[in-house]
Scaffold this motif. Structure first.
Motif, PDB file in Angstrom:
ATOM      1  N   VAL A 132       0.906  -1.312   0.033  1.00 26.31           N
ATOM      2  CA  VAL A 132      -0.074   0.052   0.097  1.00 26.31           C
ATOM      3  C   VAL A 132       0.848   1.191  -0.041  1.00 26.31           C
ATOM      4  O   VAL A 132       2.095   1.327   0.549  1.00 26.31           O
ATOM      5  CB  VAL A 132      -0.705  -0.075   1.394  1.00 26.31           C
ATOM      6  CG1 VAL A 132      -1.519   1.172   1.267  1.00 26.31           C
ATOM      7  CG2 VAL A 132      -1.591  -1.083   1.191  1.00 26.31           C
ATOM      8  N   GLY A 133       0.532   2.285  -0.802  1.00 19.22           N
ATOM      9  CA  GLY A 133       1.165   3.543  -0.651  1.00 19.22           C
ATOM     10  C   GLY A 133       2.407   3.507  -1.691  1.00 19.22           C
ATOM     11  O   GLY A 133       3.395   4.417  -1.381  1.00 19.22           O
ATOM     12  N   PHE A 134       2.414   2.771  -2.585  1.00 23.35           N
ATOM     13  CA  PHE A 134       3.494   2.702  -3.644  1.00 23.35           C
ATOM     14  C   PHE A 134       3.523   4.248  -4.183  1.00 23.35           C
ATOM     15  O   PHE A 134       2.533   5.020  -4.543  1.00 23.35           O
ATOM     16  CB  PHE A 134       3.252   1.732  -4.816  1.00 23.35           C
ATOM     17  CG  PHE A 134       4.633   1.796  -5.731  1.00 23.35           C
ATOM     18  CD1 PHE A 134       4.520   2.298  -6.767  1.00 23.35           C
ATOM     19  CD2 PHE A 134       5.754   1.176  -5.524  1.00 23.35           C
ATOM     20  CE1 PHE A 134       5.791   2.296  -7.847  1.00 23.35           C
ATOM     21  CE2 PHE A 134       6.636   0.956  -6.153  1.00 23.35           C
ATOM     22  CZ  PHE A 134       6.730   1.560  -7.316  1.00 23.35           C
ATOM     23  N   PRO A 135       4.646   4.799  -4.588  1.00 23.15           N
ATOM     24  CA  PRO A 135       4.753   6.074  -4.737  1.00 23.15           C
ATOM     25  C   PRO A 135       4.035   6.407  -6.192  1.00 23.15           C
ATOM     26  O   PRO A 135       3.741   5.857  -6.994  1.00 23.15           O
ATOM     27  CB  PRO A 135       6.200   6.453  -5.563  1.00 23.15           C
ATOM     28  CG  PRO A 135       7.050   5.389  -4.681  1.00 23.15           C
ATOM     29  CD  PRO A 135       6.191   4.278  -4.337  1.00 23.15           C
ATOM     30  N   GLY A 136       3.009   7.341  -5.991  1.00 22.43           N
ATOM     31  CA  GLY A 136       2.058   8.046  -6.971  1.00 22.43           C
ATOM     32  C   GLY A 136       0.795   7.338  -6.851  1.00 22.43           C
ATOM     33  O   GLY A 136      -0.188   7.451  -7.812  1.00 22.43           O
TER      34      GLY A 136
ATOM     35  N   TYR B 119       4.336   0.711   1.802  1.00 24.84           N
ATOM     36  CA  TYR B 119       5.551   0.944   1.206  1.00 24.84           C
ATOM     37  C   TYR B 119       6.416   1.611   2.207  1.00 24.84           C
ATOM     38  O   TYR B 119       6.056   2.485   2.852  1.00 24.84           O
ATOM     39  CB  TYR B 119       5.118   1.750  -0.135  1.00 24.84           C
ATOM     40  CG  TYR B 119       6.293   2.043  -0.734  1.00 24.84           C
ATOM     41  CD1 TYR B 119       6.903   3.287  -0.711  1.00 24.84           C
ATOM     42  CD2 TYR B 119       7.070   1.144  -1.641  1.00 24.84           C
ATOM     43  CE1 TYR B 119       8.130   3.820  -1.270  1.00 24.84           C
ATOM     44  CE2 TYR B 119       8.090   1.502  -2.086  1.00 24.84           C
ATOM     45  CZ  TYR B 119       8.791   2.703  -2.098  1.00 24.84           C
ATOM     46  OH  TYR B 119      10.001   2.744  -2.652  1.00 24.84           O
ATOM     47  N   SER B 120       7.805   1.207   1.821  1.00 23.90           N
ATOM     48  CA  SER B 120       8.797   2.027   2.632  1.00 23.90           C
ATOM     49  C   SER B 120       9.950   1.726   1.391  1.00 23.90           C
ATOM     50  O   SER B 120      10.306   0.786   0.898  1.00 23.90           O
ATOM     51  CB  SER B 120       9.290   1.313   4.064  1.00 23.90           C
ATOM     52  OG  SER B 120       9.822   0.218   3.753  1.00 23.90           O
TER      53      SER B 120
ATOM     54  N   PRO C 146      14.700   1.745  -7.943  1.00 23.43           N
ATOM     55  CA  PRO C 146      14.294   2.934  -8.648  1.00 23.43           C
ATOM     56  C   PRO C 146      12.990   3.511  -8.020  1.00 23.43           C
ATOM     57  O   PRO C 146      13.042   4.815  -8.000  1.00 23.43           O
ATOM     58  CB  PRO C 146      13.678   2.503  -9.860  1.00 23.43           C
ATOM     59  CG  PRO C 146      14.518   0.825 -10.045  1.00 23.43           C
ATOM     60  CD  PRO C 146      14.702   0.646  -8.560  1.00 23.43           C
ATOM     61  N   ALA C 147      12.316   2.818  -7.254  1.00 22.18           N
ATOM     62  CA  ALA C 147      10.860   3.502  -6.710  1.00 22.18           C
ATOM     63  C   ALA C 147      11.249   4.504  -5.571  1.00 22.18           C
ATOM     64  O   ALA C 147      10.675   5.374  -5.216  1.00 22.18           O
ATOM     65  CB  ALA C 147      10.349   2.235  -6.162  1.00 22.18           C
TER      66      ALA C 147
ATOM     67  N   GLN D 299       6.027  10.462  -3.426  1.00 23.08           N
ATOM     68  CA  GLN D 299       6.017   9.651  -2.563  1.00 23.08           C
ATOM     69  C   GLN D 299       4.609  10.169  -1.587  1.00 23.08           C
ATOM     70  O   GLN D 299       4.500  11.207  -1.380  1.00 23.08           O
ATOM     71  CB  GLN D 299       7.063   9.876  -1.665  1.00 23.08           C
ATOM     72  CG  GLN D 299       8.424   9.504  -2.462  1.00 23.08           C
ATOM     73  CD  GLN D 299       8.669   7.952  -2.437  1.00 23.08           C
ATOM     74  OE1 GLN D 299       8.460   7.343  -1.772  1.00 23.08           O
ATOM     75  NE2 GLN D 299       9.386   7.496  -3.356  1.00 23.08           N
ATOM     76  N   VAL D 300       3.900   9.081  -1.213  1.00 21.71           N
ATOM     77  CA  VAL D 300       2.583   8.921  -0.695  1.00 21.71           C
ATOM     78  C   VAL D 300       2.944   9.596   0.895  1.00 21.71           C
ATOM     79  O   VAL D 300       3.882   8.616   1.571  1.00 21.71           O
ATOM     80  CB  VAL D 300       1.855   8.027  -0.614  1.00 21.71           C
ATOM     81  CG1 VAL D 300       0.337   7.898  -0.080  1.00 21.71           C
ATOM     82  CG2 VAL D 300       1.598   7.419  -2.147  1.00 21.71           C
ATOM     83  N   PRO D 301       2.150  10.516   1.366  1.00 19.35           N
ATOM     84  CA  PRO D 301       2.377  10.940   2.977  1.00 19.35           C
ATOM     85  C   PRO D 301       2.330   9.616   3.562  1.00 19.35           C
ATOM     86  O   PRO D 301       1.121   9.214   3.402  1.00 19.35           O
ATOM     87  CB  PRO D 301       1.383  12.045   2.984  1.00 19.35           C
ATOM     88  CG  PRO D 301       1.230  12.563   1.598  1.00 19.35           C
ATOM     89  CD  PRO D 301       1.316  11.340   0.883  1.00 19.35           C
TER      90      PRO D 301
END
Ligand code: SF4
Length: 512
Positions: free
Chosen positions: A306-310, A336-337, A343-344, A350-352
């Motif tokens: 959950v929360g992958f960039p974008g 997501y961390s 690359p990510a 990046q999601v808050p």
């Protein structure tokens, strides 16, 4: 026998658990003995994971603690291996100069020699190989369980998921020859094993190295045909490589269990593209549908980030949509961390963290709700359980035993109080019991206390457990000669003897 004791601590995925069995086997072959749980070992080996950012913090935190223990324990040695060692190399001894040995994912076999060299030369030894030296499966192993075993069919991965560091640390995919895999399985069964899990970062891509797209389906059938083997599982497959012949092999091979762990990661096509996962929602749900059609009783589980960039709210809704459609029996869910070096980690948008957390809570609530509904459908059904050791934290209080059903669901079951000693099931035995209650993460089968089904089938695995948990010394690992990596001779490739990722599933650190 050099009387020195060892402890292996395992972090990360099943592949690390598999490698740790080899590390323990190598040390025992070199004369070390496993330290008892309450003693300080002479050699502590940390088999590390690099999947997430906090993996570094965890390693250096542990090394900090070990520094004080080492200061009080003359002759103590500390060795660091696994993915973080492969990544950080001599940086580890720069930051923790009390570490004696650093070895990588490709040269597991070097550990005993490096320990000896560090002891004699009183100098830290850092040795990292760039490519696989020996297929870990060939090394002596000290397996955790006498009745179930991990069998690696490949190491490394050819994919380039943008959040994952595994290919950089474990290299490109290398496949074992089918004959070597079968020989190991046959040797394990001869020792009493009744369940094997075929392991690979991308297990169903097996055969890519020797150019056989259908090698994994053939391997499943061949392993399933090994006499005496009752259960075959595999982890982790990649949806892109999931071909119909594998589903047919699962459905047509009695010993292959009705269970599939297939990472989804995201339900949004836009996010899957950004992850470079090379499949889309439709294909994923299509595979689930085909598996359900061929194996209606199959339990399907997954991994979700959950929360992958974008990731937008609309993207996240797509993930929830797939969860509702796929009706997973359970799911490993991750916030997501960033993993530096992927690359990510350098992507915009990046999601808050607070948004990630809120979505994570909604996702886990939905996953848990559906898992519970799916478990409740099994109340009143009989299930066959492979009795396991250490799967029931409350068994002592509840006077229940625990184990795994054919679909890998965790079952806590009762045994009639008047059961004769000789009839009490042992780890490795099979019992058939009736499910009387369902919880979100396990089933309870108290049929034996309610006059219902209770059948015990004592197995060679149960005998092996009794033999090995008794006084029998640990036997050295299964030595089956030198497996080679790469293209097998013609006979095997073409249906002769031959004829899984995203191992981002974190296991609790296991002190071995
Ligand atoms: S997530 Fe899995 S498939 Fe993707 S690169 Fe990592 S190990 Fe390979």
């Amino acid at each position: 026998m050099n009387e020195r004791t060892y402890q292996v601590r395992t972090y990360g995925c099943q592949m690390n658990v598999h490698d740790s069995e080899r590390l323990a086997g190598l040390l025992e072959d070199a004369g070390y003995q496993q330290a008892s749980a309450d003693s300080t070992a002479d050699v502590v080996v940390l088999n590390t994971c690099a999947v997430r950012e906090n993996a570094d913090n965890k390693l250096y935190g542990n090394l900090g603690h070990l520094a004080s223990v080492k200061a009080k324990t003359p002759g103590m040695q500390i060795a660091v291996g696994g993915c973080l060692a492969q990544k950080d190399r001599s940086e580890i001894v720069r930051r923790a100069p009390w570490v004696d040995v650093v070895f990588g994912t490709h040269n597991v076999a070097s550990l005993p020699v490096l320990l000896e060299r560090a002891r004699v030369e009183q100098e830290a030894q850092v040795e990292i190989a760039e490519a696989l030296e020996v297929f870990p499966s060939n090394l002596p192993s000290k397996r955790e369980s006498p009745y179930a075993a991990w069998v690696a069919v490949s190491v490394g991965c050819n994919n380039t998921c943008t959040f994952c560091i595994v290919p950089a640390l474990r290299g490109r995919e290398r496949d074992r020859r089918p004959g070597d895999v079968l020989a190991e399985v046959e040797a394990l069964v001869a020792e009493g094993v009744v369940e094997v899990t075929l392991l690979g970062q991308n297990v169903n891509a097996y055969g890519v190295e020797f150019g056989d797209r259908f090698a994994f389906g053939k391997l499943l059938r061949a392993v399933g045909a090994v006499d005496g083997l009752e259960r075959v599982r595999f982890t982790s497959p990649h949806p892109r490589d999931f071909t119909d012949d594998v589903i047919a092999a699962m459905a047509e091979t009695q010993a292959v269990m009705p269970q599939l762990h297939m990472p989804l990661q995201s339900g949004s096509d836009r996010v899957l593209r950004a992850m470079r996962r090379s499949y889309r929602q439709e294909r994923y749900l299509g595979i689930v549908e085909k598996v359900r059609a061929a194996l209606p009783e199959a339990a399907i589980t997954t991994d979700i980030i959950v929360g992958f960039p974008g990731e937008t709210e609309a993207d996240f809704e797509q993930t929830l949509h797939v969860v509702r459609e796929a009706r997973f029996a359970s799911a490993f869910t991750f916030q997501y961390s960033k993993r530096p070096g992927t690359p990510a980690a350098d992507m915009d948008d990046q999601v808050p963290p607070e948004v990630v957390k809120e979505r994570y809570q909604r996702l886990t609530a939905l996953v848990e709700d559906i898992a519970w509904q799916e478990n409740q459908r099994l109340v009143g059904h009989d299930v066959e359980v492979l009795v396991a050791e250490g799967e029931g934290r409350k068994d002592g209080q509840t006077r229940r035993w625990s184990g795994r059903a054919r679909d890998n669901r965790l079952v806590h079951f009762a045994v009639p109080d008047d059961t004769a000693e000789a009839q009490v099931p042992r780890p490795g035995d099979m019992v058939t019991v009736g499910v009387t209650y369902a919880a979100p993460h396990h089933l309870v089968a108290d049929s034996a206390r309610q006059g219902g089904t209770f059948e015990v089938r004592r197995t060679r695995a149960g005998d092996a457990y009794e033999r090995l948990s008794g006084t029998a010394p640990s036997t050295p690992g299964v030595l089956i000669g030198m497996p080679t990596v790469g293209v097998p001779p013609a006979s095997e490739g073409s249906g002769g003897a031959g004829v899984s990722c995203a191992v981002s599933t974190e296991v609790a650190p296991v002190h071995r």
